[in-house]
Design a protein around this motif. Structure first.
Motif, PDB file in Angstrom:
ATOM      1  N   THR A  32     -17.242 -78.907 -20.015  1.00  0.00           N
ATOM      2  CA  THR A  32     -17.027 -77.804 -19.755  1.00  0.00           C
ATOM      3  C   THR A  32     -17.831 -77.723 -18.375  1.00  0.00           C
ATOM      4  O   THR A  32     -18.836 -78.478 -18.234  1.00  0.00           O
ATOM      5  CB  THR A  32     -17.200 -76.686 -20.416  1.00  0.00           C
ATOM      6  N   SER A  34     -19.344 -74.823 -17.326  1.00  0.00           N
ATOM      7  CA  SER A  34     -20.113 -73.889 -17.655  1.00  0.00           C
ATOM      8  C   SER A  34     -20.818 -73.754 -18.826  1.00  0.00           C
ATOM      9  O   SER A  34     -20.197 -74.021 -20.058  1.00  0.00           O
ATOM     10  CB  SER A  34     -19.477 -72.454 -17.563  1.00  0.00           C
ATOM     11  N   ARG A  35     -22.365 -73.904 -18.905  1.00  0.00           N
ATOM     12  CA  ARG A  35     -22.975 -73.918 -20.247  1.00  0.00           C
ATOM     13  C   ARG A  35     -22.643 -72.491 -21.104  1.00  0.00           C
ATOM     14  O   ARG A  35     -22.930 -72.772 -22.306  1.00  0.00           O
ATOM     15  CB  ARG A  35     -24.325 -74.122 -19.965  1.00  0.00           C
ATOM     16  N   GLU A  36     -22.277 -71.567 -20.476  1.00  0.00           N
ATOM     17  CA  GLU A  36     -21.846 -70.632 -21.170  1.00  0.00           C
ATOM     18  C   GLU A  36     -20.784 -70.550 -22.178  1.00  0.00           C
ATOM     19  O   GLU A  36     -20.651 -69.645 -22.975  1.00  0.00           O
ATOM     20  CB  GLU A  36     -21.557 -69.240 -20.201  1.00  0.00           C
ATOM     21  N   LYS A  37     -19.881 -71.727 -21.858  1.00  0.00           N
ATOM     22  CA  LYS A  37     -18.964 -71.976 -22.766  1.00  0.00           C
ATOM     23  C   LYS A  37     -19.294 -72.957 -23.940  1.00  0.00           C
ATOM     24  O   LYS A  37     -18.351 -73.379 -24.657  1.00  0.00           O
ATOM     25  CB  LYS A  37     -17.675 -72.437 -21.884  1.00  0.00           C
ATOM     26  N   ALA A  39     -20.983 -72.525 -26.532  1.00  0.00           N
ATOM     27  CA  ALA A  39     -20.769 -71.885 -27.757  1.00  0.00           C
ATOM     28  C   ALA A  39     -19.368 -72.019 -28.619  1.00  0.00           C
ATOM     29  O   ALA A  39     -19.025 -72.277 -29.488  1.00  0.00           O
ATOM     30  CB  ALA A  39     -21.228 -70.535 -28.057  1.00  0.00           C
ATOM     31  N   GLU A  50     -22.073 -80.622 -20.008  1.00  0.00           N
ATOM     32  CA  GLU A  50     -21.451 -79.931 -18.812  1.00  0.00           C
ATOM     33  C   GLU A  50     -21.161 -80.866 -17.703  1.00  0.00           C
ATOM     34  O   GLU A  50     -21.885 -81.879 -17.607  1.00  0.00           O
ATOM     35  CB  GLU A  50     -22.826 -79.097 -18.166  1.00  0.00           C
TER      36      GLU A  50
END
Length: 304
Positions: A32, A34-37, A39, A50
């Motif tokens: 992905t 974005s590390r926010e994704k 989870a 990433e």
């Protein structure tokens, strides 16, 4: 069957559905931007990494162990983002690679005036996104020929499923019924994308496959059917000619075709959701239409 290690480049909506269908023993890695994704990927059973436009040493190491590569990232003006940085890694440093699946779009066919077409139809895309997709398809086919590995091109129609469907649009008040005389679209439920990917990966089939439903239909009919199941009034019909649409949305309606899924059915694949009615009936009955984190408590899907 020998051990599988799957790498998904661009693990978004379709990639996560694919990962949820994995057998328990199969390891799935995905990227992905974005590390926010992370989870969300982990919840789908994906080990996340990433991708920032470069191949990190960690990603290179995972690619070296990969048996099946799924590519679900859009090309841009510079070409395919993975091939741009990983062509050498794929051709020379993935000794275990047995199969590649590339997610494309039926948009590569262009406009056929509502006629039926199959995989033998000439591709005549408009300049822009669809032409870039066709160019990327050719690059992946060439890589397959260069490496001697099967490459499956999956041309997808309009994707929907849990969290992305007419029920959601009706519930949040964004549903519209645009009417353009004679206009139809094909669709595909995300679980059929995932199942088709596993079918092709397990058989290590190469070639071009339209992954699409059996019932191209006017978009306003889908909204009306969903409203009927919900027991709510459908939004009023809006003539296409007077609708306020973005240039991208208007261009979407500039192509009209009925797409057949002849090639994958010839191999023995059977759609779980052959038309939008079957899919909407199922999602409404089990509540999965809401999507992840909003009432969908089903267990992960497993292959037989």
């Amino acid at each position: 069957m020998s051990e599988q290690k799957v790498f998904i480049f661009g693990a978004g909506y379709s990639g996560k559905a694919f990962a949820r269908m994995r057998p328990q023993a199969v390891a799935v890695i995905g990227t992905t931007r974005s590390r926010e994704k992370f989870a969300g990927l982990e919840a789908a059973g994906i080990e996340p990494f990433e991708f920032d436009g470069r191949l990190s040493p960690e990603i290179r190491a995972k690619l070296e162990e990969t048996t099946h590569l799924v590519v679900s990232a859009a090309p841009n003006e510079d070409g395919d983002p993975l091939l741009n940085v990983a062509h050498d890694a794929i051709t020379h440093h993935m000794p275990l690679l047995r199969w590649v699946g590339y997610l494309s779009t039926v948009g590569v066919y262009g406009d056929y005036g509502g006629a039926w077409i199959d995989e033998t139809a000439q591709c005549r895309p408009k300049p822009g996104r669809s032409q870039m997709r066709l160019d990327a398809e050719r690059e992946w086919h060439e890589l397959g020929e260069e490496t001697g590995r099967p490459v499956a091109i999956l041309r997808l129609s309009g994707i929907y499923g849990p969290g992305r469907n007419a029920f959601v649009n009706l519930a949040n008040g964004t549903a519209k019924r645009l009417v353009k005389q004679g206009q139809v679209f094909n669709r595909i439920h995300v679980e059929d994308i995932a199942a088709a990917l596993w079918f092709l990966a397990d058989g290590e089939y190469g070639g071009t496959f339209n992954v699409t439903d059996d019932l191209p239909a006017p978009p306003q009919d889908v909204v009306a059917y969903a409203a009927g199941l919900m027991g709510v009034a459908p939004p009023p019909e809006i003539p296409f000619e007077t609708a306020q649409l973005s240039p991208m949305a208007r261009s979407f309606y500039g192509e009209n075709k009925r797409v057949s899924n002849t090639a994958i059915k010839a191999l023995g694949y059977t759609l779980s959701f052959p038309d939008y009615r079957a899919a909407l009936d199922s999602m409404w009955a089990d509540g999965s239409w809401r999507g992840e984190g909003d009432g969908d408590k089903r267990s992960p899907i497993r292959r037989a």
